[in-house]
Motif scaffolding. Structure first.
Motif, PDB file in Angstrom:
ATOM      1  N   ARG A   1       0.840  -1.214   0.000  1.00 60.78           N
ATOM      2  CA  ARG A   1       0.000   0.000   0.000  1.00 60.78           C
ATOM      3  C   ARG A   1       0.870   1.258   0.000  1.00 60.78           C
ATOM      4  N   LEU A   2       1.973   1.228   0.742  1.00 56.60           N
ATOM      5  CA  LEU A   2       2.818   2.432   0.840  1.00 56.60           C
ATOM      6  C   LEU A   2       3.731   2.600  -0.378  1.00 56.60           C
ATOM      7  N   ILE A   3       4.232   1.511  -0.900  1.00 60.33           N
ATOM      8  CA  ILE A   3       5.142   1.607  -2.058  1.00 60.33           C
ATOM      9  C   ILE A   3       4.350   1.876  -3.338  1.00 60.33           C
ATOM     10  N   LYS A   4       3.150   1.348  -3.401  1.00 63.72           N
ATOM     11  CA  LYS A   4       2.290   1.506  -4.581  1.00 63.72           C
ATOM     12  C   LYS A   4       3.003   1.118  -5.875  1.00 63.72           C
ATOM     13  N   PRO A   5       3.485  -0.101  -5.954  1.00 64.72           N
ATOM     14  CA  PRO A   5       4.165  -0.508  -7.196  1.00 64.72           C
ATOM     15  C   PRO A   5       3.177  -0.538  -8.355  1.00 64.72           C
ATOM     16  N   LYS A   6       3.713  -0.399  -9.572  1.00 64.68           N
ATOM     17  CA  LYS A   6       2.836  -0.511 -10.753  1.00 64.68           C
ATOM     18  C   LYS A   6       2.714  -1.963 -11.186  1.00 64.68           C
ATOM     19  N   LEU A   7       3.616  -2.782 -10.696  1.00 60.38           N
ATOM     20  CA  LEU A   7       3.568  -4.200 -11.057  1.00 60.38           C
ATOM     21  C   LEU A   7       4.237  -5.039  -9.971  1.00 60.38           C
ATOM     22  N   ILE A   8       3.647  -6.184  -9.710  1.00 60.64           N
ATOM     23  CA  ILE A   8       4.216  -7.097  -8.708  1.00 60.64           C
ATOM     24  C   ILE A   8       4.584  -8.408  -9.406  1.00 60.64           C
ATOM     25  N   ILE A   9       5.762  -8.929  -9.079  1.00 67.50           N
ATOM     26  CA  ILE A   9       6.104 -10.285  -9.532  1.00 67.50           C
ATOM     27  C   ILE A   9       6.135 -11.184  -8.298  1.00 67.50           C
ATOM     28  N   ALA A  10       5.329 -12.222  -8.339  1.00 70.89           N
ATOM     29  CA  ALA A  10       5.324 -13.213  -7.254  1.00 70.89           C
ATOM     30  C   ALA A  10       6.283 -14.328  -7.646  1.00 70.89           C
ATOM     31  N   LEU A  11       7.268 -14.558  -6.775  1.00 70.44           N
ATOM     32  CA  LEU A  11       8.317 -15.525  -7.075  1.00 70.44           C
ATOM     33  C   LEU A  11       8.021 -16.850  -6.375  1.00 70.44           C
ATOM     34  N   GLY A  12       7.501 -17.785  -7.127  1.00 75.20           N
ATOM     35  CA  GLY A  12       7.290 -19.121  -6.587  1.00 75.20           C
ATOM     36  C   GLY A  12       5.905 -19.346  -6.003  1.00 75.20           C
ATOM     37  N   ARG A  13       5.671 -20.611  -5.693  1.00 71.96           N
ATOM     38  CA  ARG A  13       4.349 -21.062  -5.255  1.00 71.96           C
ATOM     39  C   ARG A  13       3.871 -20.368  -3.981  1.00 71.96           C
ATOM     40  N   ILE A  14       4.736 -20.327  -2.988  1.00 73.11           N
ATOM     41  CA  ILE A  14       4.298 -19.785  -1.688  1.00 73.11           C
ATOM     42  C   ILE A  14       3.889 -18.320  -1.848  1.00 73.11           C
ATOM     43  N   ALA A  15       4.708 -17.547  -2.569  1.00 71.25           N
ATOM     44  CA  ALA A  15       4.387 -16.129  -2.761  1.00 71.25           C
ATOM     45  C   ALA A  15       3.098 -15.992  -3.570  1.00 71.25           C
ATOM     46  N   ALA A  16       3.005 -16.724  -4.671  1.00 69.86           N
ATOM     47  CA  ALA A  16       1.847 -16.586  -5.565  1.00 69.86           C
ATOM     48  C   ALA A  16       0.560 -17.010  -4.865  1.00 69.86           C
ATOM     49  N   GLN A  17       0.590 -18.167  -4.236  1.00 67.50           N
ATOM     50  CA  GLN A  17      -0.657 -18.669  -3.634  1.00 67.50           C
ATOM     51  C   GLN A  17      -1.124 -17.791  -2.479  1.00 67.50           C
ATOM     52  N   ASN A  18      -0.185 -17.311  -1.677  1.00 66.93           N
ATOM     53  CA  ASN A  18      -0.591 -16.490  -0.528  1.00 66.93           C
ATOM     54  C   ASN A  18      -1.003 -15.091  -0.935  1.00 66.93           C
ATOM     55  N   LEU A  19      -0.286 -14.514  -1.866  1.00 64.51           N
ATOM     56  CA  LEU A  19      -0.628 -13.160  -2.309  1.00 64.51           C
ATOM     57  C   LEU A  19      -1.978 -13.139  -3.017  1.00 64.51           C
ATOM     58  N   LEU A  20      -2.219 -14.180  -3.812  1.00 62.65           N
ATOM     59  CA  LEU A  20      -3.428 -14.186  -4.644  1.00 62.65           C
ATOM     60  C   LEU A  20      -4.528 -15.078  -4.082  1.00 62.65           C
ATOM     61  N   LYS A  21      -4.277 -15.597  -2.866  1.00 58.83           N
ATOM     62  CA  LYS A  21      -5.277 -16.444  -2.196  1.00 58.83           C
ATOM     63  C   LYS A  21      -5.768 -17.550  -3.131  1.00 58.83           C
ATOM     64  N   SER A  22      -4.816 -18.318  -3.599  1.00 60.93           N
ATOM     65  CA  SER A  22      -5.125 -19.362  -4.573  1.00 60.93           C
ATOM     66  C   SER A  22      -4.494 -20.672  -4.116  1.00 60.93           C
ATOM     67  N   GLU A  23      -5.069 -21.774  -4.564  1.00 61.02           N
ATOM     68  CA  GLU A  23      -4.437 -23.064  -4.278  1.00 61.02           C
ATOM     69  C   GLU A  23      -3.992 -23.744  -5.567  1.00 61.02           C
ATOM     70  N   VAL A  24      -4.050 -22.978  -6.655  1.00 61.15           N
ATOM     71  CA  VAL A  24      -3.679 -23.534  -7.960  1.00 61.15           C
ATOM     72  C   VAL A  24      -2.166 -23.766  -7.976  1.00 61.15           C
ATOM     73  N   PRO A  25      -1.696 -24.880  -8.530  1.00 62.94           N
ATOM     74  CA  PRO A  25      -0.242 -25.122  -8.594  1.00 62.94           C
ATOM     75  C   PRO A  25       0.469 -24.046  -9.425  1.00 62.94           C
ATOM     76  N   ILE A  26       1.695 -23.771  -9.079  1.00 61.20           N
ATOM     77  CA  ILE A  26       2.450 -22.681  -9.718  1.00 61.20           C
ATOM     78  C   ILE A  26       2.534 -22.837 -11.248  1.00 61.20           C
TER      79      ILE A  26
END
Ligand code: URA
Length: 226
Positions: free
Chosen positions: A150-175
Motif C-alpha cells: 500500500r505504501l510503495i504503490k508498485p505498478k507491477l508485482i512479480i510473485a516468485l514461486g508457489r508460496i508467494a503466488a498462492q498467498n498473495l493471490l489467495k489461490s491453491e492452484v499449482p504454480i
C-alpha cells in the motif's frame, strides 16, 4: 539491447547456475544496500521498526533479525518471495544467496537493477530448516506485506514461486498453472505476474525459458500502465 538480443542472451545463459550481468564477467552481486529515502518514507520506516521487534508468531524466537525488504521505496516494480533463508537471516536482506544472484540476473535481463525495485518476502523471519511457512505464520505477517504494498504503490508485482503466488493471490492452484497469466492485487488492482522461484530455476534450469516468458509478460503489462 533489443528484445531479441536480450532473449538470445537469456537463452545463452540458460543451463548455467550463475547468470552473468550483461556488462561484466563477474557474477552479479546481490549485495544491494538500501537506498536512502529522506522526506517521503516515514511510514515505511516506521513499519520497518515495528517489524524489527515483531513477536506475532513463533518464528521471532529463532531469528537473528527480521528481513523487511530492500530497494527503492518509490519502486514501480515489487518482487515478492517466500521467506528469508539462513544467509538472509544473517544479513537482514532478502535474496542474498545463490537464488539472489539469479534473481539479480533475471532483473538485469529486463534492464532493471535491484536498487530500482523493491524486494520483499511473504514472511519477514526465517522458518527453521527452510521449511515452508505455516498458515498461521503467513497470517501473522500478512498485514506487514499488505502495508508495504500500500505504501510503495508498485505498478507491477512479480510473485516468485508457489508460496508467494498462492498467498498473495489467495489461490491453491499449482504454480505451473498460475504462471503465464495476469492477476490483480488489492483495491488498486495492481497487476501481478507469477513466475518460478529462482531457487527452483537453479534446480530446474530448463524452466528458465518459461520464466523469460513470464518476465516478458510483466514488461509488456508494465508498459501498458505507464
Ligand atoms: N528465498 C526467498 O523466497 N526469499 C529470500 O529472501 C531468499 C530466498
Amino acid at each position: 539491447m533489443n528484445l531479441d538480443l536480450r532473449h538470445k542472451e537469456y537463452l545463452r545463459l540458460m543451463g548455467i547456475d550463475v547468470w552473468l550481468s550483461k556488462d561484466s564477467d563477474s557474477p552479479v552481486s546481490p549485495h544491494i544496500e538500501d537506498v536512502s529515502h529522506a522526506g517521503q518514507t516515514g511510514s515505511l520506516d516506521e513499519l520497518r521498526k515495528k517489524v524489527s521487534v515483531c513477536a506475532n508468531c513463533r518464528l521471532h524466537a529463532g531469528r537473528t533479525q527480521t528481513v523487511f525488504g530492500t530497494g527503492s521505496y518509490d519502486a514501480d516494480w515489487m518482487l515478492i518471495g517466500e521467506a528469508p533463508g539462513t544467509e538472509e537471516d544473517k544479513q537482514g536482506k532478502p535474496f542474498v544467496g545463490r537464488a539472489g544472484k539469479l534473481l539479480t540476473a533475471m532483473l538485469s535481463s529486463i534492464e532493471l537493477k535491484r536498487e530500482e525495485v523493491f524486494i520483499a518476502n511473504i514472511l519477514k523471519c526465517r522458518p527453521p530448516n527452510n521449511r515452508d511457512p505455516s498458515a498461521d505464520e503467513v497470517a501473522a505477517c500478512e498485514e506487514y506485506l499488505n502495508t508495504q504494498i500500500r505504501l510503495i504503490k508498485p505498478k507491477l508485482i512479480i510473485a516468485l514461486g508457489r508460496i508467494a503466488a498462492q498467498n498473495l493471490l489467495k489461490s491453491e492452484v499449482p504454480i505451473g498453472k498460475m504462471r503465464g497469466k495476469l492477476y490483480h492485487y488489492g483495491e488498486e488492482d495492481i497487476p501481478v505476474v507469477v513466475t518460478y522461484h529462482p531457487a527452483y530455476l537453479l534446480r530446474s534450469p530448463k524452466e528458465k525459458r518459461k520464466s523469460w516468458q513470464d518476465l516478458q509478460l510483466a514488461v509488456s503489462e508494465f508498459k501498458k500502465n505507464i
